[in-house]
Scaffold this motif. Sequence first.
Motif, mmCIF file in Angstrom:
data_model
loop_
_atom_site.group_PDB
_atom_site.id
_atom_site.type_symbol
_atom_site.label_atom_id
_atom_site.label_comp_id
_atom_site.label_asym_id
_atom_site.label_seq_id
_atom_site.Cartn_x
_atom_site.Cartn_y
_atom_site.Cartn_z
ATOM 1 N N LEU A 98 32.232 23.740 -5.744
ATOM 2 C CA LEU A 98 32.003 24.560 -4.557
ATOM 3 C C LEU A 98 32.548 25.977 -4.688
ATOM 4 O O LEU A 98 32.095 26.884 -4.002
ATOM 5 N N ASN A 99 33.513 26.179 -5.564
ATOM 6 C CA ASN A 99 34.107 27.523 -5.696
ATOM 7 C C ASN A 99 33.717 28.214 -7.000
ATOM 8 O O ASN A 99 34.401 29.125 -7.461
ATOM 9 N N GLY A 100 32.592 27.758 -7.611
ATOM 10 C CA GLY A 100 32.173 28.390 -8.855
ATOM 11 C C GLY A 100 30.921 27.765 -9.413
ATOM 12 O O GLY A 100 30.281 26.940 -8.761
ATOM 13 N N ASP A 101 30.582 28.139 -10.640
ATOM 14 C CA ASP A 101 29.371 27.641 -11.282
ATOM 15 C C ASP A 101 29.632 26.348 -12.041
ATOM 16 O O ASP A 101 30.745 26.084 -12.493
ATOM 17 N N ILE A 102 28.562 25.552 -12.204
ATOM 18 C CA ILE A 102 28.612 24.458 -13.159
ATOM 19 C C ILE A 102 28.092 24.970 -14.498
ATOM 20 O O ILE A 102 27.461 26.028 -14.574
ATOM 21 N N ASN A 103 28.330 24.205 -15.571
ATOM 22 C CA ASN A 103 27.778 24.541 -16.883
ATOM 23 C C ASN A 103 27.512 23.255 -17.641
ATOM 24 O O ASN A 103 27.708 22.158 -17.108
ATOM 25 N N PHE A 104 27.070 23.364 -18.891
ATOM 26 C CA PHE A 104 26.665 22.180 -19.648
ATOM 27 C C PHE A 104 27.792 21.183 -19.843
ATOM 28 O O PHE A 104 27.549 20.005 -20.108
ATOM 29 N N SER A 105 29.039 21.607 -19.705
ATOM 30 C CA SER A 105 30.158 20.668 -19.867
ATOM 31 C C SER A 105 30.231 19.652 -18.729
ATOM 32 O O SER A 105 30.936 18.653 -18.823
#
Length: 245
Positions: free
Chosen positions: A48-55
């Motif tokens: 909720l406070n940032g981006d997701i990524n492939f990890s």
Amino acid sequence: SAKIFYFNNFELNINGYSESGTAWDWGVPTIVGPPQSYSPTKCIGTVLNGDINFSHNNNSIITGSYNFTDIEHPVLTFYEWVDLFDDNDQVFVIIRTDTPAVEGGSETVIASYPQQFLPSWQLRKIDLKDYGKKQNVRIKFKVTTGGSAPGWYIDNLAISVEPDTPTGFKGYPSNNKTVLVWNKHSDTDINNYKIYRSTSASAQTLIVTPDSQTVQFIDTSVVNGVTYYYRLSVVDMAGLESKMT
């Protein structure tokens, strides 16, 4: 009686839910993602406070266990907001029927769709009829992405039974108009009706959506000498539409 079996707008808690990994959060959207939850302030979503990524690709959130023993045809609905990296990214809705809700058990993907960007909250409806009359049913949400992006947000999750078809639907032709009447629906969670019209018996063109208190509609956009066919359905608060008359 109301046809909603389970509902959570995520304002109070996510009791019974379990998470795998660090991607999924519960609370108020901040920094990235939607400007606000669908209703009223909190939701579940990826970071909720940032981006997701492939990890985060193997991370998931799983609901508590539902008992559908007395339900013939459950339907899952939720509102979603999506902003992923590109068209190769996917979101998954998965059914688990084993206990406990942990990674690695038997799973069935019931919905998966490439989804890059939904700029506003949209209603998603998924049929769970294959799980009617079953116990220990859990629903798992997972997203895969090839890059950094705001992610997938979910709100107002409901499991419902489609409302019964309206009754007493009748039409009375008159001069350049048709008077339509029907019985008030007995369910307590009705949002609106839908009236369809056509010049063929399979009437599929939506012409009006009367509110839940309305039991009559006068169609004045007709022509004398033309045969019209009408059908009526009802929509509940979860957005589920009944079969048409």
